[in-house]
Structures are given as structure tokens and as C-alpha cells.
Design a protein around this motif. Sequence first.
Motif, PDB file in Angstrom:
ATOM      1  N   ASP A  92     103.680 -59.821  57.830  1.00  0.00           N
ATOM      2  CA  ASP A  92     102.483 -60.441  58.390  1.00  0.00           C
ATOM      3  C   ASP A  92     101.271 -59.717  57.821  1.00  0.00           C
ATOM      4  OD1 ASP A  92     102.279 -58.047  59.771  1.00  0.00           O
ATOM      5  OD2 ASP A  92     102.320 -58.944  61.759  1.00  0.00           O
ATOM      6  N   PHE A  93     100.086 -60.142  58.205  1.00  0.00           N
ATOM      7  CA  PHE A  93      98.889 -59.476  57.702  1.00  0.00           C
ATOM      8  C   PHE A  93      97.807 -59.444  58.768  1.00  0.00           C
ATOM      9  CE2 PHE A  93      98.025 -63.927  56.600  1.00  0.00           C
ATOM     10  CZ  PHE A  93      96.704 -64.073  56.987  1.00  0.00           C
ATOM     11  N   GLY A  94      96.905 -58.470  58.595  1.00  0.00           N
ATOM     12  CA  GLY A  94      95.736 -58.348  59.442  1.00  0.00           C
ATOM     13  C   GLY A  94      94.532 -58.020  58.587  1.00  0.00           C
ATOM     14  N   GLN A  95      93.362 -58.062  59.194  1.00  0.00           N
ATOM     15  CA  GLN A  95      92.121 -57.826  58.466  1.00  0.00           C
ATOM     16  C   GLN A  95      91.534 -56.463  58.832  1.00  0.00           C
ATOM     17  OE1 GLN A  95      89.612 -61.429  57.961  1.00  0.00           O
ATOM     18  NE2 GLN A  95      90.934 -62.352  59.517  1.00  0.00           N
ATOM     19  N   LEU A  96      91.132 -55.718  57.818  1.00  0.00           N
ATOM     20  CA  LEU A  96      90.533 -54.402  58.008  1.00  0.00           C
ATOM     21  C   LEU A  96      89.018 -54.552  58.067  1.00  0.00           C
ATOM     22  CD1 LEU A  96      92.591 -52.426  55.330  1.00  0.00           C
ATOM     23  CD2 LEU A  96      93.105 -52.679  57.770  1.00  0.00           C
ATOM     24  N   ARG A 120      96.932 -53.867  71.501  1.00  0.00           N
ATOM     25  CA  ARG A 120      96.308 -54.286  72.751  1.00  0.00           C
ATOM     26  C   ARG A 120      97.329 -54.940  73.680  1.00  0.00           C
ATOM     27  NH1 ARG A 120      93.755 -52.482  68.429  1.00  0.00           N
ATOM     28  NH2 ARG A 120      94.397 -54.408  67.413  1.00  0.00           N
ATOM     29  N   ILE A 121      98.588 -54.974  73.250  1.00  0.00           N
ATOM     30  CA  ILE A 121      99.667 -55.543  74.062  1.00  0.00           C
ATOM     31  C   ILE A 121     100.373 -54.419  74.812  1.00  0.00           C
ATOM     32  CG2 ILE A 121     101.778 -56.913  74.036  1.00  0.00           C
ATOM     33  CD1 ILE A 121      99.222 -58.442  73.198  1.00  0.00           C
ATOM     34  N   ARG A 122     100.535 -54.584  76.092  1.00  0.00           N
ATOM     35  CA  ARG A 122     101.038 -53.529  76.972  1.00  0.00           C
ATOM     36  C   ARG A 122     102.386 -52.984  76.506  1.00  0.00           C
ATOM     37  NH1 ARG A 122     100.671 -56.069  82.230  1.00  0.00           N
ATOM     38  NH2 ARG A 122      98.437 -55.754  81.825  1.00  0.00           N
ATOM     39  N   ASP A 123     102.456 -51.648  76.419  1.00  0.00           N
ATOM     40  CA  ASP A 123     103.694 -50.915  76.123  1.00  0.00           C
ATOM     41  C   ASP A 123     104.321 -51.312  74.781  1.00  0.00           C
ATOM     42  OD1 ASP A 123     103.536 -49.585  78.607  1.00  0.00           O
ATOM     43  OD2 ASP A 123     104.564 -51.248  79.605  1.00  0.00           O
ATOM     44  N   TRP A 124     103.515 -51.844  73.869  1.00  0.00           N
ATOM     45  CA  TRP A 124     104.032 -52.260  72.561  1.00  0.00           C
ATOM     46  C   TRP A 124     105.171 -53.277  72.693  1.00  0.00           C
ATOM     47  CZ3 TRP A 124     102.219 -51.463  67.709  1.00  0.00           C
ATOM     48  CH2 TRP A 124     101.243 -50.479  67.534  1.00  0.00           C
ATOM     49  N   LYS A 125     105.169 -54.085  73.740  1.00  0.00           N
ATOM     50  CA  LYS A 125     106.221 -55.097  73.921  1.00  0.00           C
ATOM     51  C   LYS A 125     105.834 -56.349  73.165  1.00  0.00           C
ATOM     52  CE  LYS A 125     108.014 -53.322  78.287  1.00  0.00           C
ATOM     53  NZ  LYS A 125     108.246 -53.568  79.727  1.00  0.00           N
ATOM     54  N   ILE A 126     105.940 -56.266  71.830  1.00  0.00           N
ATOM     55  CA  ILE A 126     105.424 -57.321  70.978  1.00  0.00           C
ATOM     56  C   ILE A 126     106.536 -58.133  70.326  1.00  0.00           C
ATOM     57  CG2 ILE A 126     103.204 -56.234  70.476  1.00  0.00           C
ATOM     58  CD1 ILE A 126     104.429 -55.135  67.880  1.00  0.00           C
ATOM     59  N   LYS A 127     106.306 -59.411  70.242  1.00  0.00           N
ATOM     60  CA  LYS A 127     107.018 -60.292  69.333  1.00  0.00           C
ATOM     61  C   LYS A 127     106.062 -60.610  68.189  1.00  0.00           C
ATOM     62  CE  LYS A 127     110.810 -60.634  71.736  1.00  0.00           C
ATOM     63  NZ  LYS A 127     112.074 -60.021  71.226  1.00  0.00           N
ATOM     64  N   GLN A 149     104.506 -63.228  67.279  1.00  0.00           N
ATOM     65  CA  GLN A 149     103.295 -63.968  67.625  1.00  0.00           C
ATOM     66  C   GLN A 149     102.245 -63.056  68.242  1.00  0.00           C
ATOM     67  OE1 GLN A 149     106.453 -64.819  68.336  1.00  0.00           O
ATOM     68  NE2 GLN A 149     106.721 -67.042  68.556  1.00  0.00           N
ATOM     69  N   ASP A 150     102.700 -62.099  69.057  1.00  0.00           N
ATOM     70  CA  ASP A 150     101.760 -61.172  69.701  1.00  0.00           C
ATOM     71  C   ASP A 150     101.075 -60.285  68.682  1.00  0.00           C
ATOM     72  OD1 ASP A 150     102.160 -61.672  72.617  1.00  0.00           O
ATOM     73  OD2 ASP A 150     104.209 -61.063  72.151  1.00  0.00           O
ATOM     74  N   THR A 151     101.846 -59.689  67.772  1.00  0.00           N
ATOM     75  CA  THR A 151     101.233 -58.756  66.829  1.00  0.00           C
ATOM     76  C   THR A 151     100.353 -59.481  65.823  1.00  0.00           C
ATOM     77  OG1 THR A 151     101.614 -56.864  65.383  1.00  0.00           O
ATOM     78  CG2 THR A 151     103.191 -58.658  65.214  1.00  0.00           C
ATOM     79  N   VAL A 152     100.732 -60.690  65.404  1.00  0.00           N
ATOM     80  CA  VAL A 152      99.866 -61.465  64.515  1.00  0.00           C
ATOM     81  C   VAL A 152      98.543 -61.768  65.205  1.00  0.00           C
ATOM     82  CG1 VAL A 152      99.559 -63.744  63.464  1.00  0.00           C
ATOM     83  CG2 VAL A 152     101.653 -62.456  63.045  1.00  0.00           C
ATOM     84  N   ALA A 153      98.598 -62.250  66.449  1.00  0.00           N
ATOM     85  CA  ALA A 153      97.373 -62.557  67.185  1.00  0.00           C
ATOM     86  C   ALA A 153      96.497 -61.320  67.342  1.00  0.00           C
ATOM     87  CB  ALA A 153      97.726 -63.134  68.551  1.00  0.00           C
TER      88      ALA A 153
END
Length: 270
Positions: free
Chosen positions: A83-87, A148-155, A157-161
Motif C-alpha cells: 500500500d502507500f501513503g503520502q509524506l 490512529r487506530i486503537r491498539d494497532w488493530k488494523i486491517k 482498509q484501516d491502515t490505507v485510510a
Amino acid sequence: MGRDRVSPDLIQECGDALYDAWRERRTLAPLLERHPDITVTDGYAIQSRYVARRLQAGERVVGKKIGVTSKPVQDLLGVYEPDFGQLTSDMVCTEADGVDLSTLIQPKAEAELAFVLERDLVGPGITATDVLRATAYVTPCFEIVDSRIRDWKIKIQDTVADNASCGVFLLGQAKGNPRKLDLTLAGMVLQRNGALFSTSAGAAVQGSPVNAVVWLANTLGRLGLPFRAGEVILSGSQSQLLTVADGDELTCHIGGLGRCTARFHGKAAL
């Protein structure tokens, strides 16, 4: 597949919620718990809203990051491409100043290789040769991811968002010519507070960090988003995630290139 995307109002609501959580240094419940129909495509739309809020507040885009490049992380998230994010400009740290943890929520550090471009790189159709020709230099770096997702409980979709869990990043001072380095075989040694923590090689990232940048250039090109000269590209972690605290010092050495040191101070929110 075949269904309408979630509403623009929900995209805006989620993007604004992530922005507010970042600004207030707090976490949210996973987005998928509240909105189970969100897709990866929706996640990128939410990311765009979140980043737009940061730009409206005065930041600017300075590059991109690639995440989810290793097979163990892909298996964990149930996705089989990065996936990707913006710096943005407020994410930049320096070796001289170190990393102020008081600006972060639940940070974790990872060591990787950064590419700095001297020419625009516009996909699709980008090859490894194109990436090497467009790169001014490569340098060892640390990305300090934050969720920003509690306790790093990410799927996925969460980490992309959540802008691919971007926190801050720190580039080393060593500058290498990628056309004269074997980035696949170049070894990385990571030390934590002077003790050996891990070893790896560039091949841990999609077979080569260059391959990861090729993927991102072509993915962004299909979305109409070019890489611009001067942008930084974080090519993906070559280490395990490390929880960091006040007083910690991390150093990564990349064979044939040099080192990067990150010193941490302050206390994260969680």
C-alpha cells in the motif's frame, strides 16, 4: 464487487475523524468495526480526505511511502500487494534534532532505504531502469509509523485510510548512487542502544527496494499522480517494528552506503 462505493459523506466523515485523532493525539476504534463495507478503494479516498485536511492546515506533500512490502505483514493483513501513503512536510525529522515522541500516539520504528528523485517519474510503464535513472541518491532512513487506530488493530482498509500509518521519518546523511550499488544484496545491520537487533538485505522488500518503487510509480501513474523531482520515497521496511521510548537510539548500517541514527526523546501519548 459490483456494489456502489460508500457515500461521499462517509468518506469525509472518516477522513475528518482520522485528522482530528491525529491532531488531538488519540486513537479511534477500527473503521471496519463501524463500517464493514469499506473497501481498499474507499480507504484511499478516506486517506485523500485526511491528507487534504493536513494540507489545508499549511503542510505540503514531500514524498510517498510504501508499506506492507513483506510477506509476513501481507499475510497478517490478508492482502498480497503493498500500500502507500503520502509524506508531508511536518513529518520530516533530522539526525541532529532526533525524534520528538511527544508529537506521536503509539509509535513504532522501522529501518529502510529512501530514494530521493532528481527527475519526475510518471507511470504507468515505469521499469527498474527508469527508477534508477530518475533517482538522485539513496540513503538509509528510519520511518516511525504511528496509527490512529486503537491498539494497532488494523486491517488493510484501516491502515490505507490512515495514510498507511504514517508518523514521521528521518533520513541519514549518507548519499549513494543506486546505479553503483547492489540494492538487492546490500545488507542492513540494525542496532538498538548499541546492541545488535537484526540483520537483513534489500531482497526482503519485494525482492529489491527498486521493485517496490516501480510498483508505486506505476500504481500512482494509473491514478494520475506523478512523482516529482525532489520527492522522497520510503521503499519499505527491512526490519521488524520496534517500540521506542525516551532515550532510545537506533542505528541502521547499509553495506556500501552508510548509516542513519535516530535518537528519541519525549513521551508518546500511549
